[in-house]
Scaffold this motif. Sequence first.
Motif, PDB file in Angstrom:
ATOM      1  N   ARG A  18      41.833  13.987   8.450  1.00 59.34           N
ATOM      2  CA  ARG A  18      40.917  14.876   9.509  1.00 59.34           C
ATOM      3  C   ARG A  18      42.616  14.673  10.472  1.00 59.34           C
ATOM      4  NH1 ARG A  18      35.592  12.910  12.402  1.00 59.34           N
ATOM      5  NH2 ARG A  18      35.113  14.261  10.194  1.00 59.34           N
ATOM      6  N   TRP A 454      37.827  19.037  19.242  1.00 58.44           N
ATOM      7  CA  TRP A 454      37.479  17.994  17.952  1.00 58.44           C
ATOM      8  C   TRP A 454      38.484  16.697  18.946  1.00 58.44           C
ATOM      9  CZ3 TRP A 454      41.769  14.128  16.330  1.00 58.44           C
ATOM     10  CH2 TRP A 454      41.290  12.990  15.997  1.00 58.44           C
ATOM     11  N   GLU A 455      39.377  16.519  20.255  1.00 58.87           N
ATOM     12  CA  GLU A 455      39.622  15.366  20.891  1.00 58.87           C
ATOM     13  C   GLU A 455      37.989  15.300  21.939  1.00 58.87           C
ATOM     14  OE1 GLU A 455      43.177  16.582  22.297  1.00 58.87           O
ATOM     15  OE2 GLU A 455      44.055  15.296  20.554  1.00 58.87           O
ATOM     16  N   SER A 457      35.198  16.061  22.022  1.00 57.57           N
ATOM     17  CA  SER A 457      33.618  15.172  20.956  1.00 57.57           C
ATOM     18  C   SER A 457      33.817  13.869  20.942  1.00 57.57           C
ATOM     19  CB  SER A 457      33.769  15.440  19.601  1.00 57.57           C
ATOM     20  OG  SER A 457      34.997  15.547  18.758  1.00 57.57           O
ATOM     21  N   LEU A 458      35.224  13.537  20.779  1.00 52.45           N
ATOM     22  CA  LEU A 458      35.486  11.811  20.863  1.00 52.45           C
ATOM     23  C   LEU A 458      35.764  11.489  21.653  1.00 52.45           C
ATOM     24  CD1 LEU A 458      39.033  11.156  18.212  1.00 52.45           C
ATOM     25  CD2 LEU A 458      36.794  11.101  17.830  1.00 52.45           C
ATOM     26  N   LYS A 461      31.969  11.102  22.350  1.00 53.74           N
ATOM     27  CA  LYS A 461      31.072  10.404  21.008  1.00 53.74           C
ATOM     28  C   LYS A 461      31.917   9.339  22.027  1.00 53.74           C
ATOM     29  CE  LYS A 461      31.310  11.533  16.770  1.00 53.74           C
ATOM     30  NZ  LYS A 461      32.044  11.639  16.162  1.00 53.74           N
ATOM     31  N   ALA A 462      32.866   8.825  22.187  1.00 50.45           N
ATOM     32  CA  ALA A 462      33.153   7.152  22.665  1.00 50.45           C
ATOM     33  C   ALA A 462      32.363   7.041  24.143  1.00 50.45           C
ATOM     34  CB  ALA A 462      35.042   6.934  23.066  1.00 50.45           C
ATOM     35  N   ASP A 482      30.825   4.252  14.731  1.00 47.27           N
ATOM     36  CA  ASP A 482      31.212   5.563  15.434  1.00 47.27           C
ATOM     37  C   ASP A 482      33.185   4.705  15.604  1.00 47.27           C
ATOM     38  OD1 ASP A 482      29.992   7.002  15.382  1.00 47.27           O
ATOM     39  OD2 ASP A 482      28.955   6.690  16.882  1.00 47.27           O
ATOM     40  N   GLN A 483      32.715   3.809  15.787  1.00 46.52           N
ATOM     41  CA  GLN A 483      33.631   3.065  16.337  1.00 46.52           C
ATOM     42  C   GLN A 483      35.225   3.163  15.336  1.00 46.52           C
ATOM     43  OE1 GLN A 483      33.327  -1.152  17.635  1.00 46.52           O
ATOM     44  NE2 GLN A 483      33.602  -0.845  19.728  1.00 46.52           N
ATOM     45  N   GLU A 485      35.332   4.996  13.041  1.00 44.77           N
ATOM     46  CA  GLU A 485      35.844   6.738  13.043  1.00 44.77           C
ATOM     47  C   GLU A 485      36.821   6.799  14.776  1.00 44.77           C
ATOM     48  OE1 GLU A 485      32.708   9.329  11.097  1.00 44.77           O
ATOM     49  OE2 GLU A 485      33.683  10.035  12.943  1.00 44.77           O
ATOM     50  N   VAL A 486      36.396   6.862  15.417  1.00 40.16           N
ATOM     51  CA  VAL A 486      37.311   7.029  16.691  1.00 40.16           C
ATOM     52  C   VAL A 486      38.536   5.821  16.582  1.00 40.16           C
ATOM     53  CG1 VAL A 486      37.921   6.144  18.742  1.00 40.16           C
ATOM     54  CG2 VAL A 486      35.730   7.047  18.783  1.00 40.16           C
TER      55      VAL A 486
END
Lengths: 488, 275
Positions: A18, A454-455, A457-458, A461-462, A482-483, A485-486
């Motif tokens: 990604r 995408w940003e 959503s990041l 999510k964070a 999740d972390q 992935e971040v």
Amino acid sequence: MNKISKKSNSGEVDASLRVPLLALFGGAAFWLVVSSVLAMIASIKFHAPDFLANCPWLTYGRVQPAADDALLYGFCIPAGLGVALWLFAQLGRAPLRGAIVPVVAAKLWHLGVLVGLTGILSGNSTGFAWLEFPRAGSIILLFAYLLLALWAMMNFAARRERALFPSHWFLVAALFWFPWIYSTANLFLVAWPVRGVVQAIIGWWFAGNLLFVWLALVGIGTAFYFLPKFSGRPLQSYYLALFAFWTLILFGTWCGIPPGAPVPAWMPVLSSFAAVLTVVPVLAVAAIAWQTLCGSTNCEPKGGPFCFIRFGLMSFVLSSLMLIAMACPRISQVTEFTWFGPAQTQLQLYGFFAMTMFGAIYYLLPRAVGFELPFPKLARLQFWLSMFGVLLFIVPLAIGGVEQGMKLNNPNIAFMDATKAMLPFLRTSTIGLLLILLGNSLFALNIFAMTFVWEKSLVKKAFTVVTAPLEKPSASASLRRDQGEVKV
Amino acid sequence: MKNGALIFLAVFVALGGSWCGFVLAPELQLGGAKQTTILNSSDVYPVGRPGEATQGSSVYRANGCAVCHTEQVRQTGITCEVVLTDAGKTPAAVTKVCVDIGVNMTDRTWPLPLPKTILTGLTKEEADAASGKITTAGGKVEIHIAATGPDIARGWGMRQSVAEDYLYDQPVQLGSLRAGPDLANAGARADANWQLLHLYAPKSVMKGSTMPPFRYLFEVRKIGREPSPDALKLPPEFAPHAGYEVVPTPEAMELAAYLSSLRATAPLYSAPIAP
């Protein structure tokens, strides 16, 4: 996304790519727009030679090479490398490890393009066609390419699916091809220049290998992955593809020295001979595409990416035939030094390569990022804009170029008259460039919007991760994932 | 093909072949090239450009002149003419030979005055044959060789460009497009002063020119105590306001010096002409 996640590790493979893909394609989309803006500025000078005449940075002789290089180095190469990374991971079913390195390399590459373009516009071009970037830019580009190619090769070596596909041959060959020709050209032309006309010979060899062979390897390699996907039947056939690959690299690499060049006669003769033999791989590619697409069972819906790649293949065949024609001494007497050459180059760079890349990126980016295209309708509109744009650009220039060549060969027609007769064709091609500019902007809009979604959503999510209650063990497990992935 | 090493081998064979052919071999053949002697002369060719012109080549590169201008002349062939310079001691014999080889003898004062062009449009072999016959009969002839082709007819050069012409150029800027005329012999066609006027305002010396003006290479300034000797003498419609003058910057002077140094007319073994 459902289609993809059927396979066991496909989601993991896509996710690992990604960030590198967004870095490569984001910068590529930016340079694509820059390139068409510069090309527009250059083209307007055929309507009004006085346009921006007081600005040394925007004189025709700087803007035109800058536009060409922004398209080739800014868009084509990083887009091709991104698609190659994704194809290796997909075909080998292996996620990309250490994704931070390709991200850094992508940023470096785009920095190199920035340095190079600034160099050209500020008057520090090296003066060699397709190698105008000054030394600093070239060094950054070569380093970034080596990093990206190394990571792609590591991913290739670590593939879980051991079988090799035809796409593999083309893309692996392309990975090796560029550093060899680029370092040779920079060493012998820029760092320690050879003397006299040998410079021109090495320049032609480099440009031929980059514009014809490298682009063909990556573009055809990509198309050979997508053709079976779109048609729902295997590539027709494996051995024909192998034949096309070998003949392309054996003959294509000798093309490029024009028949009338002021060099010892054996060189243009050898080059023309190789160019005529290059008809073989071109026809082989056409036959493979035709047989694979005809009688397809239509398992995937057509439209969108399919249209781009089909148009790209047709442009490949046409532009290669134009290139081969220009290598024949009889035809070259007319077409050499005319606008037929730039028309051929544009068809190869934009009509074939960029269009193939648009199709591939529109297909793979939603899968890699995990979101649908933000503006799918604009992507379809881009196809029409880019297709008519490139046709409106190259058809007038090719026809006008032949007419110009015949007039130049008749000494009774004054040079000024031959030049003036070319102006209507050049002015029509401006409309083509305008359509291309619009199309490119739509492409960039889709890529940038996707990056933004995408940003966003990041961040979302964070935020949910930070604010989530920590008691439940399942929650902390998902937190760790999740972390991870971040961080990527 | 089953593994990556095999693909690498394919690349190595294919690209290595063309690398040897078009990088290594040209360097071995031409990389050590030295000056050659001009035909029928003891002078050497090429000689380096003067310093200002060499700097001008860098201005030419920086502004991308080679994007629109080539520096290579093409020729399609040669044509020879035979010139009788001396009828010798036996003019009658020479005249007889001339009749035999088809010289037009309508002129009653034949063969005077000398030298006289007696045959044109011959190939090199035909010219040599004719020359041989006349020489045996006691006459003396010269063979003039001229290049042919549209570029030559346009006055862009006297012969085709050859590798020797670019020996001292850095970088070599052959160009690939003739949006503007070929410049291989620009110096033989116009002087530096014309070049400066053309760079500042192309239409002032070339009506209908499509070249963009290079005004940024010039300075428009108020005339001081006395006008600058370098100031351009422009026609009124291109001249600046009264009290102002257009003075070329050093770059413009260098570029003009480079353009006037472009001249490739020396007869060479690889491109024989005998005007």
